[in-house]
Design an enzyme around this catalytic site. Sequence first.
Site, PDB file in Angstrom:
ATOM      1  N   GLU A   1      -9.354  11.767  12.613  1.00 21.26           N
ATOM      2  CA  GLU A   1      -8.539  10.585  12.961  1.00 21.26           C
ATOM      3  C   GLU A   1      -7.659  10.795  14.191  1.00 21.26           C
ATOM      4  OE1 GLU A   1      -5.733   7.205  10.834  1.00 21.26           O
ATOM      5  OE2 GLU A   1      -6.443   8.926   9.684  1.00 21.26           O
TER       6      GLU A   1
ATOM      7  N   LYS B   1       0.846  -1.193   0.000  1.00 24.73           N
ATOM      8  CA  LYS B   1       0.000   0.000   0.000  1.00 24.73           C
ATOM      9  C   LYS B   1       0.877   1.237   0.000  1.00 24.73           C
ATOM     10  CE  LYS B   1      -3.147   2.636   2.994  1.00 24.73           C
ATOM     11  NZ  LYS B   1      -3.941   2.655   4.227  1.00 24.73           N
TER      12      LYS B   1
END
Length: 393
Positions: free
Chosen positions: A197, A147
């Site tokens: 977040e 990723k």
Amino acid sequence: MTNTQPRNTAAGLFAPLDDRFFFMSPFKSLITEGCYRRISTPALGGDQLDGEFQQSIAQAMQAARAEGIERPLVVGAIPFDPASPSSLYVPRQWQFFDKQQARQQAARYPDNPLPAVSQTRPLPAKPEFINMVAAAIEALRGGTLDKVVLSRLLDISTAGPADAAQLLARLVTQNSESYNFHLPLPDGSRLLGASPELLLRKQGNQLFSQPLAGSAKRHTDDAGLDAATARQLLDSTKDRYEHRLVTQAMNATLQSRCTALSVPERPECISTSTLWHLATSIEGQVKDPRDNALSLACLLHPTPALSGFPHQAAQTLLSQLEPFDRQHFGGIVGWCDDQGNGEWVIAIRCGHIQGCQVRLFAGAGIVPDSSPESEWRETGVKLTTMLHAFGMH
């Protein structure tokens, strides 16, 4: 006026912002005033309790106490690249405030027109971003990388300086469940945002984190479609894979610093005003009492949610593909007190403001099944958090 009480918060949390650090959280909300000492030591290796970074924090706290600042704390930001100088400081005064009070004041703040936007410029432009994502997908399919998180910027020029207090009030009103922040930077510019977040919160020997990875645009005008979108996200093989890479890496990183650690196997869906996110609520008990919120945040930063996995390979690819330095974007913003308690969030859904120039940031996790066109749209949706504060769509 005591050293832990800035000017009366009843007189206004938003104006004038001036040199005030503002941090609104579902946990504890904080406002500070003045700057006693700045700390620019890079946070690389900041998880090492006897390292240079932690020593610089301890020395600043000690000096503040010697000057009569009771219970000093450190506030500010660490850039995406922890090898770059930190933007931290010990404020002269501080106070926790009630989140509901901030929401009420934000709703009453005069909503005057902001300066007209004279120009917008994406960096990179769409064709270059599409090529950038396609190159990343090709590299991912080579098998050495799982990723990578790619980002883009939007530069905005305005006819006059933007009112930071008004922008912050709008962010709080429009994103009341987010981590809203305003940070004055040493060069006179400001970092504002409404991050969804949580990287790391520490209270006593308890730590908490809620990484996000995998997202989908909300449909707030259609409740049925909105709920279906959340279900599709939870069932998405691509997004679950992307999310699992993040939680597995964080689990492995935190294990050695905890006596107990809970990382649920299945994520949940949480929402902002614009997006659904896959989220995992992590909890743990800290092993070493010397560990503090900032040392643990440095241990995790940057997570695969902002760089990729494996980290070093992702960083190398990022440096080859992104045509800019992220600086504070994708970094962390928060606070840590002299007892080791504190909270640090990811600097996303945010903007850098300097005079008539505004720079916005958005990123997306790229995995082998990603679509370049979809990633362009996803980053566009993420930019809307700050664009809405400017009254733009």
